[in-house]
Design an enzyme around this catalytic site. Structure first.
Site, PDB file in Angstrom:
ATOM      1  N   GLY A  82       0.755  -1.247   0.000  1.00 54.69           N
ATOM      2  CA  GLY A  82       0.000   0.000   0.000  1.00 54.69           C
ATOM      3  C   GLY A  82       0.786   1.298   0.000  1.00 54.69           C
ATOM      4  O   GLY A  82       0.327   2.291   0.571  1.00 54.69           O
ATOM      5  N   ASN A 129       1.239   3.134  -2.684  1.00 54.46           N
ATOM      6  CA  ASN A 129       0.437   4.054  -3.507  1.00 54.46           C
ATOM      7  C   ASN A 129      -0.738   4.598  -2.708  1.00 54.46           C
ATOM      8  O   ASN A 129      -1.057   5.787  -2.781  1.00 54.46           O
ATOM      9  CB  ASN A 129      -0.041   3.355  -4.790  1.00 54.46           C
ATOM     10  CG  ASN A 129       1.000   3.402  -5.892  1.00 54.46           C
ATOM     11  OD1 ASN A 129       1.199   4.441  -6.531  1.00 54.46           O
ATOM     12  ND2 ASN A 129       1.700   2.296  -6.087  1.00 54.46           N
ATOM     13  N   ARG A 139      -6.432  -8.658  -8.550  1.00 58.01           N
ATOM     14  CA  ARG A 139      -7.503  -9.415  -9.199  1.00 58.01           C
ATOM     15  C   ARG A 139      -7.993  -8.722 -10.458  1.00 58.01           C
ATOM     16  O   ARG A 139      -8.020  -7.486 -10.520  1.00 58.01           O
ATOM     17  CB  ARG A 139      -8.689  -9.590  -8.246  1.00 58.01           C
ATOM     18  CG  ARG A 139      -8.375 -10.637  -7.245  1.00 58.01           C
ATOM     19  CD  ARG A 139      -9.386 -10.876  -6.202  1.00 58.01           C
ATOM     20  NE  ARG A 139      -8.703 -11.629  -5.176  1.00 58.01           N
ATOM     21  CZ  ARG A 139      -8.637 -12.959  -5.147  1.00 58.01           C
ATOM     22  NH1 ARG A 139      -9.276 -13.679  -6.037  1.00 58.01           N
ATOM     23  NH2 ARG A 139      -7.947 -13.571  -4.203  1.00 58.01           N
ATOM     24  N   HIS A 144       0.354   0.979 -13.219  1.00 58.05           N
ATOM     25  CA  HIS A 144       1.156  -0.178 -13.630  1.00 58.05           C
ATOM     26  C   HIS A 144       2.633   0.232 -13.693  1.00 58.05           C
ATOM     27  O   HIS A 144       2.950   1.294 -14.240  1.00 58.05           O
ATOM     28  CB  HIS A 144       0.680  -0.682 -14.996  1.00 58.05           C
ATOM     29  CG  HIS A 144       1.379  -1.929 -15.432  1.00 58.05           C
ATOM     30  ND1 HIS A 144       1.065  -3.168 -14.915  1.00 58.05           N
ATOM     31  CD2 HIS A 144       2.407  -2.129 -16.300  1.00 58.05           C
ATOM     32  CE1 HIS A 144       1.848  -4.081 -15.462  1.00 58.05           C
ATOM     33  NE2 HIS A 144       2.675  -3.482 -16.301  1.00 58.05           N
ATOM     34  N   THR A 169     -10.257  -1.403 -18.424  1.00 55.15           N
ATOM     35  CA  THR A 169     -11.278  -1.945 -19.328  1.00 55.15           C
ATOM     36  C   THR A 169     -11.155  -3.470 -19.279  1.00 55.15           C
ATOM     37  O   THR A 169     -10.399  -4.005 -18.470  1.00 55.15           O
ATOM     38  CB  THR A 169     -11.033  -1.465 -20.773  1.00 55.15           C
ATOM     39  OG1 THR A 169      -9.780  -2.002 -21.210  1.00 55.15           O
ATOM     40  CG2 THR A 169     -11.028   0.054 -20.881  1.00 55.15           C
TER      41      THR A 169
HETATM   42  C1  GRF Z   1       2.883  -1.034  -7.689  1.00 60.88           C
HETATM   43  O1  GRF Z   1       4.124  -1.239  -8.285  1.00 60.88           O
HETATM   44  C2  GRF Z   1       1.800  -0.880  -8.729  1.00 60.88           C
HETATM   45  O2  GRF Z   1       2.250  -0.267  -9.894  1.00 60.88           O
HETATM   46  C3  GRF Z   1       1.415  -2.299  -9.018  1.00 60.88           C
HETATM   47  O3  GRF Z   1       1.466  -2.938  -7.766  1.00 60.88           O
HETATM   48  C4  GRF Z   1       2.395  -2.263  -6.934  1.00 60.88           C
HETATM   49  C5  GRF Z   1       1.675  -1.896  -5.676  1.00 60.88           C
HETATM   50  O4  GRF Z   1       2.546  -1.334  -4.731  1.00 60.88           O
HETATM   51  N1  GRF Z   1       0.120  -2.364  -9.660  1.00 60.88           N
HETATM   52  P1  GRF Z   1       1.971  -0.672  -3.421  1.00 60.88           P
HETATM   53  O5  GRF Z   1       1.111  -1.738  -2.735  1.00 60.88           O
HETATM   54  O6  GRF Z   1       1.160   0.518  -3.798  1.00 60.88           O
HETATM   55  O7  GRF Z   1       3.162  -0.317  -2.605  1.00 60.88           O
END
Ligand code: GRF
Length: 207
Positions: free
Chosen positions: A13, A15, A94, A112, A144
């Site tokens: 987490g 992000n 998922r 991504h 999508t």
């Molecule tokens: C990130 O690298 C994101 O791009 C990918 O999964 C990872 C999640 O990292 N979809 P975090 O859980 O936000 O640290």
């Protein structure tokens, strides 16, 4: 009016944390209204709770990496209960299917860790290193039915160095992920995202 975000997570987490911090500081005109996870042990749930945000584990009821059936209905129900305007996938492991996609059409984003359409799927940073690209990066896109294939909202480029490991490259990309995810949400909040012929046209934030 501030945007209500619903963030879907499966893991650590960072992000999510970045969105919580930027929402608290006013850098984005959005607040994280609810955090949902398919993993009861996701550290992201702890981060949300620490920030006083409702953080709910919803059993996906399948071992396949998809969100379907009653679980899908439950996710949608909770997101609507919290009046979520925009759903942000942030390390949610998922695949989202039709009903959910229709419910949140053009209101569902993902981040991504590669420059799509290169290196879709898992271990994007490892794929980039194995391929030997000189540059990689991060992409925010609408979700999508094509996995990691929806219209691109923002991208950021990072260099790939000869001595990079998956960890060092991931760290460099992550900093950009945090930056452009917030920027994409702010563009959305300000109504600066337009979809034309399945492509995203964005205005500048300062226009
Ligand atoms: C990130 O690298 C994101 O791009 C990918 O999964 C990872 C999640 O990292 N979809 P975090 O859980 O936000 O640290």
């Amino acid at each position: 009016m501030s945007l209500n975000l619903g963030v879907l997570v499966s893991g650590r987490g960072t992000n999510l944390q970045s969105l919580i911090d930027k929402s608290t500081s006013g850098e984005i005109d959005a607040k994280v209204a609810v955090v949902l996870s398919d993993n009861p042990d996701a550290y992201a749930l702890k981060r949300a709770r620490k920030a006083g945000i409702p953080a709910i584990y919803i059993d996906p009821c399948t071992t396949k990496p998809v969100l379907v059936g009653e679980a899908e209905v439950e996710y949608m129900k909770v997101l609507n209960e919290y009046k979520v305007d925009l759903v942000c996938l942030a390390g949610f492991m998922r695949i989202i299917k039709e009903n959910f996609l229709n419910e949140f059409k053009w209101r569902l984003m993902n981040i991504h860790p590669a420059l799509l359409p290169s290196f879709k799927g898992l271990h994007a940073q490892k794929q980039a290193l194995e391929y030997g690209v000189r540059f990689s990066g991060a992409t925010v896109h609408f979700v999508t039915g094509h996995v990691d294939g929806g219209p691109i909202i923002l991208q950021a480029v990072v260099p790939v160095y000869k001595d990079d490991t998956e960890e060092t490259l991931s760290e460099r990309i992550l900093a950009e992920e945090h930056r452009i995810y917030a920027e994409a949400i702010e563009l959305f909040a300000k109504g600066k995202i337009e979809i034309r012929d399945n492509r995203v046209i964005t205005g500048g934030l300062d226009e």
